[in-house]
Write an enzyme that holds these catalytic residues in place. Sequence first.
Site, PDB file in Angstrom:
ATOM      1  N   THR A  54     129.659  58.285  44.985  1.00  0.00           N
ATOM      2  CA  THR A  54     128.522  59.179  45.155  1.00  0.00           C
ATOM      3  C   THR A  54     128.312  60.083  43.946  1.00  0.00           C
ATOM      4  O   THR A  54     129.254  60.508  43.287  1.00  0.00           O
ATOM      5  CB  THR A  54     128.720  60.014  46.427  1.00  0.00           C
ATOM      6  N   GLU A  75     133.190  67.181  50.815  1.00  0.00           N
ATOM      7  CA  GLU A  75     132.525  66.105  50.089  1.00  0.00           C
ATOM      8  C   GLU A  75     131.035  66.418  49.971  1.00  0.00           C
ATOM      9  O   GLU A  75     130.493  67.291  50.660  1.00  0.00           O
ATOM     10  CB  GLU A  75     132.707  64.765  50.814  1.00  0.00           C
ATOM     11  N   ASP A  99     127.080  56.359  51.843  1.00  0.00           N
ATOM     12  CA  ASP A  99     126.351  57.544  51.390  1.00  0.00           C
ATOM     13  C   ASP A  99     124.997  57.264  50.736  1.00  0.00           C
ATOM     14  O   ASP A  99     124.914  56.491  49.759  1.00  0.00           O
ATOM     15  CB  ASP A  99     127.182  58.310  50.366  1.00  0.00           C
TER      16      ASP A  99
END
Length: 497
Positions: A88, A203, A19
């Site tokens: 993240t 997400e 990510d």
Amino acid sequence: MSEARPSYHVTPQSEWMNDPQRPFFLGGEWHLYYLYNADFNFSDPTAGGGTEWYHVTSQDMVTWTEHSVVIEKYQPNQNGVYLGDIETGSAVVDTDNTAGFGANAVVAILTQMADGIQQQSLFYSTDNGYTFTPFSGNPVMPNPDPTAKPAFRDPKVIWDSASAEWVMALAEGNKIGFYTSSNLKTWTYISGFFPQVDLGVLECPDLYQLDVDGDVTKRTWVLAMGANGYLYGRTTGTAYWTGDWDGTEFTADNDLPQWMDSGPDFYATVSWADSSLGYASRYAIGWMNNWGYADDLPYYGGWAGQDSLVREISLVTIDGTATLVSVPISSYADIFDTGVSVYGKTITTDPSTASLPEMAGGAYVVYTTVSKNVGDDGDEVRIRIKGDGTFGTTVGYDFVHAQAFFVRDVDGVATESMATAPKQAYDAVRTAPVPLAPSTITLSVYVDWNSVEIFVNNGVAILSGLIYPDSGAETIEMVSGTGQLTLDSFTYAGVSV
């Protein structure tokens, strides 16, 4: 197989990345972080865990300078408790010193996970994001109930000027939770957004504003998130809704989401503002991979993973609906040579008819315009890229069904050793509907060794995906599925820097 590293995409020098973390501009440069795993096991991708934040910088968002890991995994907090790996989150520049670390301190709030429990921790930087210090009160958002909230992750923080407070969007399984704070340390839950369709575990949420059609009187909110479109003939990707944020909750304009990219490899997307753009547009970048087969890809060269091109996104009214369109940022034009072009050719099932210019190389861009004119009886244009006579990837446009397509089931080595389920996910043909069923189509096809990103008619449809071509697979052909079409123009430009 081809082992060349992509030349104009962010990749790690070694090991694994996933990510991207939302960039910010400070000290005369853009700062981007990405999740990095130095313990990645190429022999067994499912082993060797734990990510941390790796730092790169750029002045043009095309050429990036690598630095180092700045927020390390598996470090204890002040009480000696290990909060786990670094996952993240998002970083903000605290201009007004609301957190007390100093004006213009960079404050990162991110997920840490240990023993399967996800919590949010805070790290701060007083040197423009080059080093970070963990906050003594971590975690700032303990998981209130790990049994009820096994997914409690990916905080995205923005400053809401209307309410003069920080707002966080947090992925909580099948919902997005919203929280507010005055100081980035203490957070209060205020509402949740529940999609009206099944998108799996959500997400990487994102909340921001854009002006529809560049009209300041039509400023609207966008809520985006990583989602799974398997029930709707899609893969994992970035879903979004337009709507209204009133300081307390988000109300969507429609029940069904739209999608930023119809390709298989555009996930964990982040977007960010640039003061020079106002609310007319902003930038976005995604991770080019897919959890459906990420553990089964034939990684080579000692590195794994890459980000997409940086894109400029805007809201445009299409068929009465505010829709995100995306194009690569203009700075990419500087890395390609002047190119070679052909005009006014005919496309048939014979590749020699189009008379494409001779070309070679693993990194380039193709700009082409194809029409189905009066007298043309072709059904679709197919561009075969990274071919070697046996294997290759095909992209193109279907005039009958008004959709672009991306086909890689014979791209080379990717699926040779895959198990059935990952192979099916990888091999599936991906399509993107093109509004208004045009009789003339423009394709911008960015190829960078092992990735392809296709932008249709100035970004009204996009398809992005990884490819794994065989060594020496450098040919390009253009053919029709059946019949004849008109090739208005074709330009091939290689990377010059």
